[in-house]
Design a protein around this motif. Sequence first.
Motif, PDB file in Angstrom:
ATOM      1  N   LEU A  94       0.815  -1.211   0.000  1.00  0.00           N
ATOM      2  CA  LEU A  94       0.000   0.000   0.000  1.00  0.00           C
ATOM      3  C   LEU A  94       0.854   1.268   0.000  1.00  0.00           C
ATOM      4  N   LEU A 141      -5.407   5.916  -2.385  1.00  0.00           N
ATOM      5  CA  LEU A 141      -5.938   4.924  -1.437  1.00  0.00           C
ATOM      6  C   LEU A 141      -7.298   5.360  -0.899  1.00  0.00           C
ATOM      7  N   TYR A 143     -10.601   2.941  -1.235  1.00  0.00           N
ATOM      8  CA  TYR A 143     -11.204   2.337  -0.050  1.00  0.00           C
ATOM      9  C   TYR A 143     -12.002   3.386   0.720  1.00  0.00           C
ATOM     10  N   ILE A 173     -12.827   4.751   3.504  1.00  0.00           N
ATOM     11  CA  ILE A 173     -12.552   4.876   4.933  1.00  0.00           C
ATOM     12  C   ILE A 173     -12.555   6.358   5.284  1.00  0.00           C
ATOM     13  N   SER A 229      -7.467   1.360   9.717  1.00  0.00           N
ATOM     14  CA  SER A 229      -8.839   1.563   9.251  1.00  0.00           C
ATOM     15  C   SER A 229      -9.251   0.480   8.254  1.00  0.00           C
ATOM     16  N   LEU A 230      -8.316   0.070   7.400  1.00  0.00           N
ATOM     17  CA  LEU A 230      -8.595  -0.994   6.432  1.00  0.00           C
ATOM     18  C   LEU A 230      -8.826  -2.333   7.143  1.00  0.00           C
ATOM     19  N   LYS A 271     -12.301  -2.208   8.683  1.00  0.00           N
ATOM     20  CA  LYS A 271     -13.420  -2.202   7.731  1.00  0.00           C
ATOM     21  C   LYS A 271     -13.545  -3.498   6.945  1.00  0.00           C
ATOM     22  N   TYR A 272     -12.410  -4.125   6.624  1.00  0.00           N
ATOM     23  CA  TYR A 272     -12.465  -5.259   5.703  1.00  0.00           C
ATOM     24  C   TYR A 272     -12.015  -6.599   6.283  1.00  0.00           C
ATOM     25  N   TYR A 312     -17.309  -8.889   2.848  1.00  0.00           N
ATOM     26  CA  TYR A 312     -16.606  -8.064   1.866  1.00  0.00           C
ATOM     27  C   TYR A 312     -16.386  -8.843   0.567  1.00  0.00           C
ATOM     28  N   ASN A 323      -6.951  -5.821  -3.426  1.00  0.00           N
ATOM     29  CA  ASN A 323      -8.278  -6.119  -2.860  1.00  0.00           C
ATOM     30  C   ASN A 323      -8.195  -7.095  -1.695  1.00  0.00           C
TER      31      ASN A 323
END
Length: 476
Positions: A118, A126, A130, A132, A142-143, A146-147, A157, A209
């Motif tokens: 990333l 980014l 995504y 966020i 945060s990723l 969330k995922y 997801y 992903n």
Amino acid sequence: MLELNPFRKNKVNLEDYDYQKDIQNRLTMAKLTSEDLVVLEEILYSPPTIAISELAQDLVIEESDLSKVLQKLSTTGLFQIKGVTIHLHKETRKYFEAQIQKFQDGFVPGMEYLQSLLRKVPFHVLLSWYPIPRTSNNIFDSLIEKYLVTPQVFQRYLMELNFGNPKISGIVEDVFNSPDFMVLGKDLKEKYEMGDEEFEEVLLHLEFNFICCLVYRKIDGKWQQIVSPFHEWREYLRFLRDSKPSPIEDTKDIKVVRDGDFPFISDMTSLLNLCKTTPIPLKLDENERWVPDKTALKKLTKIVKGISDTNELTSYTSLLIQKLLFLKLARVENSALSMNDGCDEWLSLSVENRALASYKHTLTRLEYENFSAEVATERHIREIEKTISNVIHLGWVEYDEFMKGISASISEDSKIILKKVGKGWRYSLPQYTDEESRLIKRTILEWLFEAGLVSIGTYNGKDCFRVTAFGQSIFS
């Protein structure tokens, strides 16, 4: 295993950054020999400026052989050769330091690798990929939240992704359905008729992903491309695979508790109908539980057929009596079991509805079952029910084997969460207290049995169970 939502479009767009350069570097890495990798690694860990002669001396190779390797690596932009000196490019060096890890023994493509992946994409890109919060202090955290934070979050997801490319979807299916969740890159290229460049572009999509990534393994002395899920998810999938119980093959050796459809409900019904004609004499046992007396046992052998042992019959009919009292379908009056007014409505229901009504009533009155209020909740029971899907079509399984793979979230310690452990990450496996384990066993081997959702028995002296046809229809 993976169903893609046709309505939700994937937001990762490789054209938002210089992905072509990335692909070219990955193509170069894929063609490197073991000797090339030795040179590349030596360059990466050398000073920013180094003489070619010095590098050749350190590597103990001829300068002419070194020049051939340098020519191959020059397309990466990792360095410039000025006269007899190599000058390294700082940012490109960081990129290859991350990429060369894929060739090292013990390398696992985990969250640390994902972070390095990333970092090469601009921050604003980014944020467009995504959804966020833009105020996030740490985009990677945060990723995760969330995922990836739990298997349920990640699976949801996956279900929502839509690449619009059947080749990508096919690769994901192949990897997730492979025996050890790893597939040779050359096999995927051949199956989906992809060239090297298209293959690398597809893998970039999968990596950004968080689904699959490309690593290298030495097979028969040569480096081979391998596609697998990210390490933490692969380890979780392996846990599910390895902890899934095997069905019992010698079913003839299973001692079944009350065989047939809805045996407990049918026996309750028979006992209740007997109360219509005459109350059933009872007595209290040493545990202060109502059990039939000797005169009643003779009648009950005709009602509860198939149990010849007196102690076994007493114990089982005591459970039936306790359930009838718990559901307020019967009462004890003058040391005898009598039918309550209003139970005709229950008796008029179909056997399926009698079973479900009894089960539902049990869940709404868990405070009577000697569990703490924090543990015995209907939500926790529902979580335990979900684990039945692991064995729904397996037939008879040992309960202890089933427990090895159970993942019901009924406390903080039993939640499977992606967390950092030392220098790495992993999905924490569930831990249950004695009370939580008792609740799970009570749910599976008692309450679900009473409702006709599972059959129970013993195999070599150990508890076992199977999901009934009725249970399959409910839990499916």
